[in-house]
Design an enzyme around this catalytic site. Structure first.
Site, PDB file in Angstrom:
ATOM      1  CG  ASN A 176     -35.092  68.440   2.338  1.00  0.00           C
ATOM      2  OD1 ASN A 176     -36.386  68.223   1.052  1.00  0.00           O
ATOM      3  ND2 ASN A 176     -34.516  67.416   2.475  1.00  0.00           N
ATOM      4  CG  HIS A 179     -33.749  64.074   6.959  1.00  0.00           C
ATOM      5  ND1 HIS A 179     -34.446  62.982   5.899  1.00  0.00           N
ATOM      6  CD2 HIS A 179     -33.261  62.681   7.772  1.00  0.00           C
ATOM      7  CE1 HIS A 179     -33.779  61.529   6.164  1.00  0.00           C
ATOM      8  NE2 HIS A 179     -33.473  61.753   7.431  1.00  0.00           N
ATOM      9  CG  ASP A 193     -24.876  68.558   1.380  1.00  0.00           C
ATOM     10  OD1 ASP A 193     -25.264  67.934   0.479  1.00  0.00           O
ATOM     11  OD2 ASP A 193     -23.327  68.350   2.683  1.00  0.00           O
ATOM     12  CB  ALA A 194     -23.113  67.851  -3.553  1.00  0.00           C
ATOM     13  N   GLY A 195     -24.524  66.425  -1.351  1.00  0.00           N
ATOM     14  CA  GLY A 195     -24.735  65.187  -1.054  1.00  0.00           C
ATOM     15  C   GLY A 195     -26.045  64.629  -1.034  1.00  0.00           C
ATOM     16  CG  ASP A 249     -31.238  62.889   3.142  1.00  0.00           C
ATOM     17  OD1 ASP A 249     -31.408  64.303   2.959  1.00  0.00           O
ATOM     18  OD2 ASP A 249     -31.319  61.789   2.985  1.00  0.00           O
ATOM     19  CG  LEU A 269     -32.621  70.256  -5.829  1.00  0.00           C
ATOM     20  CD1 LEU A 269     -32.633  71.373  -5.164  1.00  0.00           C
ATOM     21  CD2 LEU A 269     -33.393  70.182  -6.857  1.00  0.00           C
TER      22      LEU A 269
END
Length: 282
Positions: free
Chosen positions: A130, A132, A163-165, A167, A116
């Site tokens: 999410n 994993h 977040d923006a990263g 995982d 995302l």
């Protein structure tokens, strides 16, 4: 009332997650199915504008087929598991953003589909959850079951806030995956890790829905390497050999003493708290 919606590409992990939520009696406010559209497809990393336009007709045709299959084969299945089914655009598209802003969810749950971007993450008031199929922060990216074996990290699952990263978001819960002694097929381990990830995310959602326990994440103290899909394909034979050698069971025995530590933040209120959960049959 907490509003929870889900995005999914209707792939294996998304359908598995929806099925497990349904078994627990949890009905989501909405499911947004990523079906693409007639607009140009999302650009790939380093792709030229000309090449992107050349992919447009095939991408639009796949989108039409995807929508047809959904309406003909799976719409009733989705409708039994949520209050509203919305066929939306590509991941990170303006259409998806518009649909999410109209729904104004408190939490967005990811059911597969990709990474995302910040403008989509921002549509969820309290966060994006999410699952994993490996233990974070140690094993990130793709092919994570095989890379866990190679890195000496026990198999398991993690739920994290996105977040923006990739995982890199705060860890909400972790759980080890028990594996019996002896050889296992890598594909069987991967299927069991997907199952464990779905169950763990359902635990978190259930705690939120039934007991009002809002997930609080713990930021990563250290950043570990990101594994890419192309490299995972190359390394797969070595990972299959590790699985066949019984590496997964050895790592479970080594890591299991730490799985009940408070730092793992397992979901509260369950009778099997601290228990690693269902395992693998090899």
């Amino acid at each position: 009332m907490t509003r929870i919606v889900m995005t999914t590409s209707a792939g294996h992990r998304g359908l598995l997650l929806l099925d497990r939520l349904h078994r627990r009696g949890i009905v989501l406010d909405a499911v947004l199915v990523l079906a693409g559209g007639l607009e140009p497809p999302p650009a790939r990393p380093g792709e030229s504008g000309l090449h992107r336009l050349a992919r447009w007709p095939a991408s639009a045709a796949r989108s039409v087929r995807r929508r047809f299959r959904l309406y003909r084969r799976r719409r009733r299945w989705f409708e039994a598991r949520c209050r509203r089914v919305i066929v939306t655009g590509y991941l990170n598209s303006r259409r998806l953003e518009r649909d999410l802003r109209r729904l104004a969810p408190d939490y967005l749950v990811l059911g597969g589909g990709g990474v995302l971007r910040p403008h989509i993450i921002a549509t969820a008031g309290s966060g994006v959850l999410n699952a994993h199929p490996a233990l974070l922060p140690w094993v990130r990216g793709c092919g994570v079951v095989g890379y866990s074996l190679a890195a000496g990290v026990a198999l398991g699952a993690t739920v994290h806030l996105v977040d923006a990263g990739i995982d890199t978001g705060p860890v909400v819960a972790r759980r080890l995956l028990p594996v019996p002694p002896g050889p296992c097929a890598l594909a069987d381990l991967e299927a069991a890790a997907d199952e464990a990830a779905a169950e763990l995310l359902v635990d978190v959602v259930e705690a939120l829905v039934r007991r009002g326990e809002r997930p609080a994440g713990t930021p990563h103290a250290e950043r570990f390497p990101l594994h890419r899909l192309a490299a995972a394909d190359v390394d797969r034979p070595a990972h299959e050999a590790l699985a066949a050698a019984g590496r997964a069971a050895e790592l479970f025995d080594r890591w299991s003493p730490s799985a009940i530590d408070a730092a793992w933040a397992l979901p509260a209120g369950r009778p099997d708290r601290g228990s690693p959960g269902p395992g693998v049959e090899c």
